[in-house]
Design a protein around this motif. Structure first.
Motif: not given
Length: 420
Positions: A274-276, A281-282, A318-319, A326-327
């Motif tokens: 989330f931060a990056r 999402g990646v 979930a992880a 992401g969202v």
């Protein structure tokens, strides 16, 4: 087509609808992904799930005619492609892995559609018996694991439970099957199966199994049965060494337990993703390829003889979904959680009031509610038996709703009394 060919086709179709085949087909789909990983000594369930999907199509395509929802499949694939190419601009990704995963999705979507249509064509009696046979099969799996009677090559796994590589994977399958049985009206049978579930968890000494059994207790047991189970659990806890279980509930930064560290690693992956990516999402199936770092990862590496664990699946669904989507993953997890809770409430109402539910619908609801274990406790990613069955359950429930299937069938020997 000759008369003999037509007769043979109908005989084969009738065979597909009988109890022995129904039990074998359910067991194959639930066990094949993990069994292939067990025998191949690999970590991914994707190869086994692919094999199972191909077997489903080989068995059902000759006799079933289904309507494939290409609009749903196309829309989902389009979303994943757009999301992935945006993620490529902000994170390191693997296009080859993404493209391969899309092909697997197409295969699984088609196989799940056919499987759901086969399932709803079973009679209630056949489905009811097949689920009971499946439960006893899983009990036999437990007994073989306890006496350490496992195939050659299983020694590389810490606690082999063939056809499952570990008891946690067994728990993901055992929980919905146990839930389907315990949610049936009839207090005596429910009490027996809850006892079997608790004994299974104790024999396998696995926290995920016990969490799954307690989920079934919460969903299906009336207050007096819940209290009895609670007393039994507390009494047993005073007579055994709880170090194993308590160590898995230690989520402090000093923990040395691998299961706890894997969970902490998954939570760190969510935060870093989330931060990056600012919550984007990646990218689908990129966990483990996009460099996300967690203090727990280094501890796992040092404790696990120089090997990493669960970098690609995050430890629980979930992880993985939140890190990769992401969202959008958060919305997906929220929708699945709501669906699981609604399914659990329907099953509880049936268990406590005696209202009948068609066994086919009951099993699909149990799969949906039991998926809470995969989401929040222990999962092996999207390409798993339980995720595949979640898709099958969604398709089957939708088809039964359109067909106006009425919940009037009652299992023989079950009580209708609300006091049960």
């Amino acid at each position: 087509m000759t008369h003999a060919a037509v007769s043979g086709r109908w005989s084969y179709r009738a065979f597909l609808m009988r109890t022995p085949f129904a039990f074998a087909f359910l067991a194959m789909m639930l066990c094949m992904p993990s069994a292939v990983a067990f025998l191949a000594q690999g970590g991914s369930h994707s190869p086994g799930l692919t094999v199972a999907a191909v077997l489903v199509l080989l068995a059902l395509v000759p006799v079933l005619r289904v309507h494939l929802r290409y609009d749903i499949l196309g829309g989902f694939l389009l979303f994943l492609v757009i999301h992935f190419f945006v993620a490529r601009q902000i994170a390191l990704t693997s296009t080859g892995r993404f493209a391969g995963s899309l092909m697997v999705i197409v295969l699984l979507f088609v196989a799940a559609t056919y499987y759901a249509q086969w399932l709803i064509r079973l009679t209630p009696q056949v489905m009811d018996r097949a689920v009971r046979y499946l439960a006893w099969f899983l009990v036999a799996v437990t007994i073989l694991a306890v006496v350490r009677l496992q195939p050659l090559g299983g020694g590389i796994w810490e606690k082999p439970t063939f056809p499952f590589t570990e008891p946690s994977h067994f728990a993901a399958v055992f929980t919905p099957v146990l839930l389907a049985l315990c949610s049936r009206p009839g207090g005596r049978q429910r009490f027996v199966w809850l006892g079997v579930g608790l004994l299974t968890g104790a024999l396998l000494q696995n926290l995920t199994v016990l969490v799954g059994v307690m989920l079934v207790v919460v969903i299906t047991a009336p207050i007096w049965q819940f209290c009895i189970v609670l007393v039994v659990v507390v009494a047993a806890a005073t007579q055994i060494d709880l170090t194993y279980y308590l160590s898995r509930l230690d989520f402090s930064v000093q923990t040395q337990n691998l299961s706890s560290l894997v969970y902490l690693q998954g939570l760190d992956f969510i935060q870093q993703s989330f931060a990056r990516t600012w919550g984007w999402g990646v990218g689908f199936q990129q966990l483990g390829f996009t460099p996300l770092h967690s203090p727990a990862t280094l501890v796992i590496y040092s404790l696990n003889s120089g090997s990493f664990l669960n970098l690609q699946d995050g430890g629980f669904v979930a992880a993985k979904a939140l890190s990769e989507l992401g969202v959008f993953g958060a919305v997906l997890i929220g929708v699945m959680t709501i669906a699981a809770v609604r399914a659990a409430l329907i099953l509880r109402r049936s268990a406590l009031t005696g209202n009948p539910i068609d066994p086919r619908r009951r099993f699909c609801l149990a799969i949906t509610a039991g998926y809470l274990i995969d989401i929040y406790v222990r999962g092996v990613g999207y390409f798993s038996a339980t995720t595949m069955f979640l898709g099958i359950a969604i398709f089957a429930l939708s088809a039964m709703r359109k067909a106006n299937v009425v919940d009037t069938w009652q299992s023989p020997g079950t009580a209708r009394s609300p006091k049960s």
